[in-house]
Structures are given as C-alpha cells and as structure tokens.
Design an enzyme around this catalytic site. Structure first.
Site, PDB file in Angstrom:
ATOM      1  N   CYS A   2      43.634  47.581  31.645  1.00  0.00           N
ATOM      2  CA  CYS A   2      44.448  47.793  30.457  1.00  0.00           C
ATOM      3  C   CYS A   2      45.900  48.009  30.858  1.00  0.00           C
ATOM      4  O   CYS A   2      46.191  48.487  31.948  1.00  0.00           O
ATOM      5  CB  CYS A   2      43.990  48.979  29.621  1.00  0.00           C
ATOM      6  N   ARG A  27      46.492  42.835  33.178  1.00  0.00           N
ATOM      7  CA  ARG A  27      45.771  44.111  33.267  1.00  0.00           C
ATOM      8  C   ARG A  27      44.548  44.136  32.335  1.00  0.00           C
ATOM      9  O   ARG A  27      43.715  45.020  32.429  1.00  0.00           O
ATOM     10  CB  ARG A  27      46.703  45.261  32.862  1.00  0.00           C
ATOM     11  N   TRP A  74      41.188  45.849  28.265  1.00  0.00           N
ATOM     12  CA  TRP A  74      39.992  45.290  28.921  1.00  0.00           C
ATOM     13  C   TRP A  74      38.890  46.280  28.608  1.00  0.00           C
ATOM     14  O   TRP A  74      38.918  47.415  29.079  1.00  0.00           O
ATOM     15  CB  TRP A  74      40.233  45.168  30.422  1.00  0.00           C
ATOM     16  N   ASN A 100      44.825  54.254  28.896  1.00  0.00           N
ATOM     17  CA  ASN A 100      44.117  53.556  29.979  1.00  0.00           C
ATOM     18  C   ASN A 100      43.204  54.564  30.643  1.00  0.00           C
ATOM     19  O   ASN A 100      43.605  55.707  30.852  1.00  0.00           O
ATOM     20  CB  ASN A 100      45.092  53.061  31.059  1.00  0.00           C
ATOM     21  N   GLY A 101      42.011  54.118  31.050  1.00  0.00           N
ATOM     22  CA  GLY A 101      41.092  55.017  31.751  1.00  0.00           C
ATOM     23  C   GLY A 101      39.840  55.243  30.937  1.00  0.00           C
ATOM     24  O   GLY A 101      39.561  54.516  29.978  1.00  0.00           O
ATOM     25  N   GLU A 479      34.921  35.253  51.694  1.00  0.00           N
ATOM     26  CA  GLU A 479      36.114  35.375  50.856  1.00  0.00           C
ATOM     27  C   GLU A 479      36.396  34.047  50.137  1.00  0.00           C
ATOM     28  O   GLU A 479      36.740  34.033  48.953  1.00  0.00           O
ATOM     29  CB  GLU A 479      37.303  35.828  51.722  1.00  0.00           C
ATOM     30  N   LYS A 483      36.551  33.442  46.081  1.00  0.00           N
ATOM     31  CA  LYS A 483      37.675  32.805  45.379  1.00  0.00           C
ATOM     32  C   LYS A 483      37.167  31.693  44.486  1.00  0.00           C
ATOM     33  O   LYS A 483      37.578  31.572  43.339  1.00  0.00           O
ATOM     34  CB  LYS A 483      38.692  32.211  46.372  1.00  0.00           C
ATOM     35  N   GLU A 486      35.122  33.085  41.400  1.00  0.00           N
ATOM     36  CA  GLU A 486      35.825  33.858  40.369  1.00  0.00           C
ATOM     37  C   GLU A 486      36.735  33.016  39.500  1.00  0.00           C
ATOM     38  O   GLU A 486      36.954  33.350  38.349  1.00  0.00           O
ATOM     39  CB  GLU A 486      36.521  35.107  40.928  1.00  0.00           C
ATOM     40  N   HIS A 502      16.226  30.688  58.072  1.00  0.00           N
ATOM     41  CA  HIS A 502      15.349  31.798  57.669  1.00  0.00           C
ATOM     42  C   HIS A 502      15.154  31.820  56.150  1.00  0.00           C
ATOM     43  O   HIS A 502      14.754  32.839  55.592  1.00  0.00           O
ATOM     44  CB  HIS A 502      15.920  33.120  58.175  1.00  0.00           C
ATOM     45  N   LYS A 600      42.476  42.750  36.862  1.00  0.00           N
ATOM     46  CA  LYS A 600      43.134  42.853  38.159  1.00  0.00           C
ATOM     47  C   LYS A 600      42.782  44.126  38.901  1.00  0.00           C
ATOM     48  O   LYS A 600      42.628  44.131  40.111  1.00  0.00           O
ATOM     49  CB  LYS A 600      44.652  42.741  37.969  1.00  0.00           C
TER      50      LYS A 600
HETATM   51  C1  F6R Z   1      39.094  39.228  44.142  1.00  0.00           C
HETATM   52  C2  F6R Z   1      39.694  40.512  43.834  1.00  0.00           C
HETATM   53  C3  F6R Z   1      38.817  41.714  43.782  1.00  0.00           C
HETATM   54  C4  F6R Z   1      39.564  42.913  44.407  1.00  0.00           C
HETATM   55  C5  F6R Z   1      38.745  44.202  44.232  1.00  0.00           C
HETATM   56  C6  F6R Z   1      39.431  45.388  44.889  1.00  0.00           C
HETATM   57  O1  F6R Z   1      40.040  38.211  44.159  1.00  0.00           O
HETATM   58  O2  F6R Z   1      40.854  40.597  43.611  1.00  0.00           O
HETATM   59  O3  F6R Z   1      37.597  41.501  44.432  1.00  0.00           O
HETATM   60  O4  F6R Z   1      39.789  42.647  45.758  1.00  0.00           O
HETATM   61  O5  F6R Z   1      38.578  44.471  42.868  1.00  0.00           O
HETATM   62  O6  F6R Z   1      40.695  45.594  44.341  1.00  0.00           O
HETATM   63  P1  F6R Z   1      41.770  46.477  45.077  1.00  0.00           P
HETATM   64  O7  F6R Z   1      42.139  45.780  46.350  1.00  0.00           O
HETATM   65  O8  F6R Z   1      42.910  46.571  44.117  1.00  0.00           O
HETATM   66  O9  F6R Z   1      41.127  47.798  45.357  1.00  0.00           O
END
Ligand code: F6R
Length: 605
Positions: A2, A27, A74, A100-101, A479, A483, A486, A502, A600
C-alpha cells in the site's frame, strides 16, 4: 504494501495526491482513494482497480481543497473493493484515515466500538482507526490520534485529517515506513520517497512511535508520549529521474540496464585494488569471532543469500546456513552470541525478514543487514547496516537489487577472508580485481539482449519451462525461474542437474523447454550429461554458458556469456536470464512492472 501520500498547503491537494499515488502505484494497485477537505467538509472519492479508475471518477466529479490524504491499496483484510479501499472515515465523516500495515487486535477493537454504537461499512482492519480516533476526540486531533494509536497492536503508518481542524495533517507510524516531506508553505507525508520527490528532497524519516503534526507553515515531531522531539532533515540524494522510466518501456528493463551503475555505486569507496576491503562500520576484529553465519531473507534476496553462502564458505571458510525468513523463526534455529545473522532485504520492510532478525537478536546474535532503503526498519533494527546503492527499485520483479546484494555479499566474503587470512595475497588480488571490473562484465552481458529477445519468441507460448544448474548456477537458475514465473505466469521449476534422474526427468517429453545454466568449467561436463539426458527425451534446450563451458553442443541453442570465475559468475549470468524473462512477458503482452497478485514490499507475514 500500500502507498500513502498526504498534503497540506495552498495548492490543490487532489492534484498532488494523484501525482504522488501515480508514483506509488507499485506499492499496491487493487484500489485507490483520496479524502480532501473541501467546502467545509471532508470529501472522499475511492475506486476499485487501478488508479486510472479513480482519476476518471475524479474527472467527472472533481474535488478541490488544500488538505488531503490518498492511498493506493494491496488488500490484506477485506477483498479489493470500493468500500474496502481507503481513506476510511468516522461515522460522522469528520475524520478520515489512510493506513498501511495490519491492525492485529482489530477484532477486539471492533467489538468494543460496536458496543459503543459504531457501525462498520467495510471488512477492513483499518476502519477501527477513525472510529477509535473519533471516540477519543475532544477538540484536539493530535491528542485523539495519540490515544488511539496507543490501543493499536500490529503495524501501521497513518495519515489523518479532521473536518474540525482543517489546518492540520497528522502522521504516525509503527513498523511500517512513513516520511514527512518539507516544502515552502506546504508539507507532505508519504510511505515512500518517490511519491513526493518532484516536490521536495528534504524529508524527516519518522521513527517507530513518532507522531508528526503538519501545518502549512511547519512540521512538529513528537514521541509516543507526546513530548516534542527534534531530528535531522534527511536530504534525498537520488533524483526524481531516477524514480522514473527514463525512456525505457518498463521500469524492469530500465533497472536491468542500470546494473553496471548500481554495482559500481555499491562497490565505490569499499573496494579498491590495493587497499583492504571496507565493509562500512563492520569491525574486522569483531567479525572474526563468529563461528556460524545464518543468512535470512525472502524471494530474490534469499536467492542472493544462496550465492553468498558459496562465496563466504569458499573464501572465508565459515559455515553458512541460508534460511527462508518465513521458516527461520519456526525452526528453532541454533543461535547464540557467536552467531552472525545477515538479513537481506531490498525494501528493508519485509515482515518475515524483520521477524527473523528480531528473534536472532533476542537469542544474542549480532545482526548485519544488507538493504537498499536508507532508514528502513531492517536497517534500524540491526546492529549494523550495509547499504546497496541500487537506487529506488520500482519494478516488482527485482533485478538490480539482486545483483547489488550479490556484490555486497562478495565484498563481505572478501572482507571476512582478508580479516581471517584465509586467502593468499594472490588469490585475494585476483578476486578483488574481478569484482572491481564487474560493471564492465555486466555491460558485456547486456549486449546479449537481441539474441535473448529472439529466443524469447521461440518459448513464450510454453506452459511449463524447466531450469537446470549445478553449484552457484543452480541458485542462478532458481532466480531466473522466479523472474520468469512472476512476470510471464509460465509455470517453471528449477532442478539441480544431478537430481533430474531422481524424478523430474519424468516431466520431459517432446518439445519440453529446458534452460540450463553452465558457467563452472569444473562441473560443466556433468552439466553436459544432464543436458544430453533431456535432449534424448526430446527437450528443446537453451544453455547459458561461457567460452570455457559452451561445449554443450547437444543444446538446441547456446548463449555465450562473459567468462567469470565460478564464484563471481552469477552476477553476470543472471543478466541475460532477466532479459529472457522480460521479453517472454513482453511477447505475452503482460503488465511487466505490476504483475498480478504481487506487491513490491511484503510488509505482512
Ligand atoms: C522477486 C521479488 C521478491 C522479493 C521478496 C523480498 O522479484 O522481488 O521475491 O525479493 O519479496 O523482498 P525484500 O528484498 O524487499 O525483502
């Protein structure tokens, strides 16, 4: 999650709120709303869906005024809907709140307020707040907010306005970020700096429990007891442009291309070829006493941690355990005062990572955080912080934060190795020089963009894509797979090459797409065998290799990346894989910077 923005001044608050919310949409974006003091009352306009929907509504029925708060949501409690979106108001509409929260005791508060005659319109936890403030209101909104927040359990960043005191905007926070922006005859609040960067670069970073009273003419800060406090103005050093797309179609692409700069900034002043590594305030003597290291993080930051483990163990010979923050504290980790916990978090606000750090501190560990956000909760709550200088990362899919986290972990491994004397001078010098030249190596990797773009056209219609790797390449493959899924919503799994037989090999059939990462000469022959195993069963394989490992002639396509030593290879090999995920999603026409269901910064557990 948010976004919050608030304004008090002489200009039209609605315009400033919408501008701020536009920059904060990353956000959260399932609904948005504003509350503006206009013609002696608080007018609220909110709408489900993207901010554009709210803007269209406001165009039809404009609100003008000089005081207001806005929110982009969000959902956590209560589905995305107009009624659940913020701002929320007291029953008489005199008090409006953005939040927020999560309010953890909202059910108890709700029952208590209902008994006192309040009725609730929404399913949110937030709605208890305006009712509570109203209950305490005796002509002084600041006092009422102070009393109300003392009743709240959980996390919050709040912006509050009152119809009866239209010369004030109140802000406060606990475990959720909030800043106050300082202007001339006008002031602002925001959950993140980019929201108000076009207006001011002078901000106060509110601490947990602090309250701020904003008027047109100034800002007064208080502690939770109501005592006035002073604090330094923090000067934002990154430009507004840095928070914009700078001509790229998406933030993600811009951020992928920013990686050479981001790495150079992260290394600057910390790594030089002829001086010991500097790891900011970390004490080289203190660091030697730790017998064990835990790395605690989520998502992409966790994947960076996996590579950090290899680097620390190989260079500094200290055992490292990498833990998903959401699991860590429920697994009774073996922590004591000889344990170092490294918390990695781009946002510095991830609830699980914070919870893991708190547990570690309670058990006596020393906590080092690696984060991208100055003044974030992670940095405040750790014993020492190392900042990555990636700049604001706007795309939900993390790219430059990941590679700057890798650079930081490599630096840490070298710092520790140097202090413990685990490497020869020649070994240390080689690895330092390789890291020092990393920005140029990433520039080289970025030149693979056209090749990768073409490849994306061959695979974007797939339903499943598998990734393979061994050693650090396995972590890079994880990783890369994250990517892809997502932003393109393609189902994807990653397997360690040796694990294939396996079980997972049963999934391979004619035309199945398998992407292999193979950068380590010492194990590339094994990887070649794994590639052969899937090729034999009809897979279409793409291998991301380098000059030394490209012999994987069985692959349908080999992408040749810059040569790097195995421990540092991930920082360059992830780059074309990020680009591949990006172009696959482009081919599918998806919303790259705001993938569905994701936000995010995950500030709830
Ligand atoms: C993937 C992504 C998430 C963050 C995860 C941790 O692209 O961005 O998997 O890496 O939510 O977020 P932070 O690094 O902000 O703690």
């Amino acid at each position: 999650m948010c976004g919050i923005v608030g304004y008090i001044g002489n200009r039209n608050a609605t315009d400033i709120l919408i501008d701020g919310l536009t920059k904060l949409e990353y956000r959260g974006y399932d609904s948005a709303g504003v509350a503006v003091f206009s013609n002696s009352e608080i007018k609220v306009c909110k709408e489900k869906g993207r901010l554009l929907n709210l803007c269209e509504k406001l165009e039809k029925d404009p609100i003008t005024g000089n005081l207001g708060i806005g929110h982009t949501r969000w959902a956590t409690h209560g589905a995305p809907s107009e009624v659940n979106s913020h701002p929320h108001t007291s029953m008489d509409g005199k008090i409006a709140v953005v939040h927020n929260g999560i309010i953890e005791n909202f059910e108890q508060l709700r029952s208590m307020l209902k008994e006192k005659g309040c009725y609730f319109k929404s399913e949110t936890d937030t709605e208890v707040i305006p009712h509570l403030i109203n209950m305490y209101y005796e002509g002084d909104i600041f006092n009422a907010v102070k009393k109300a927040v003392a009743q709240l359990e959980g996390s919050f960043a709040l912006g509050v306005i009152s119809k009866d005191e239209p010369d004030k905007l109140i802000a406060t926070r606990k475990q959720s970020p909030l800043i106050v922006g300082l202007g001339k005859d006008e002031n602002y609040i925001a959950s993140d700096i980019p929201a108000i960067l076009s207006e001011t670069k002078d901000v106060y970073l509110l601490d947990d429990g602090e309250l701020a009273v904003l008027t047109r003419d100034g800002v007064t800060l208080y502690d939770s007891e109501g005592n006035e406090v002073t604090k330094e103005i923090y000067k934002v050093t990154f430009s507004e442009n840095a928070a914009q797309k700078e001509g790229y179609d998406h933030f993600m692409l811009k951020e992928i291309h920013e990686q050479p700069r981001a790495i150079a900034d992260t290394l600057r002043g910390r790594l030089s070829l002829d001086l010991p590594v500097k790891f900011d305030d970390l004490d080289g003597e203190l660091i030697k006493k730790f017998k064990k290291i835990y790395i605690v993080a989520c998502g992409t930051a966790y994947h960076a941690g996996l590579i950090g483990k290899t680097a620390i163990e190989r260079l500094a010979k200290v055992p490292v355990s990498v833990e998903l923050a959401s699991e860590f504290r429920y697994n009774n980790p073996l922590i004591d005062s000889e344990t170092l916990v490294i918390a990695i978090s781009q946002s510095g606000e991830t609830a699980d990572t914070l919870a893991g750090m708190r547990l570690a501190k309670e058990c006596g560990a020393y906590v080092l955080s690696i984060t991208n956000v100055v003044g974030s909760s992670v940095s405040r709550e750790s014993d020492t912080t190392f900042y990555t200088y990636a700049g604001p990362e706007i795309s939900v899919a993390s790219t430059k934060a990941y590679t700057t986290q890798l650079a930081s972990l490599y630096l840490f491994a070298m710092f520790l190795a140097e202090n413990k004397g685990t490497l020869t001078d020649a070994e240390l010098s080689d690895i330092k020089s390789e890291l020092y030249n990393m920005p140029q190596a990433i520039e080289e990797a970025l030149k693979l963009e056209d090749e990768v773009k073409e490849l994306s056209k061959k695979i974007y219609k797939e339903q499943d894509i598998y990734y393979l790797g061994r050693g650090v390449d396995y972590a890079v493959a994880m990783e890369a797979s994250l990517k892809l899924k997502e932003i393109s919503y393609i189902h994807s799994e990653t397997y360690a090459g040796g694990e294939l037989k396996h079980g997972p090999i049963a999934l391979i059939e004619d035309g199945t797409v398998v992407i292999a990462v193979s950068t380590d000469k010492s194990i590339s022959a094994k990887m070649d065998s794994n590639i052969k195993e899937v090729v034999t069963r009809g897979a279409y394989t793409i291998c991301f290799a380098n000059e030394e490992t490209k012999a994987s002639h069985e692959s349908s396509h080999v992408v040749v990346m810059p040569n790097r030593s195995s421990v540092l290879a991930p920082i360059t090999s992830i780059v074309p894989l990020q680009l591949l995920a990006y172009y696959v999603a482009i081919n599918k026409g998806y919303d790259i910077d705001k993938p569905r269901n994701l936000a995010k910064s995950v500030t709830v557990e």
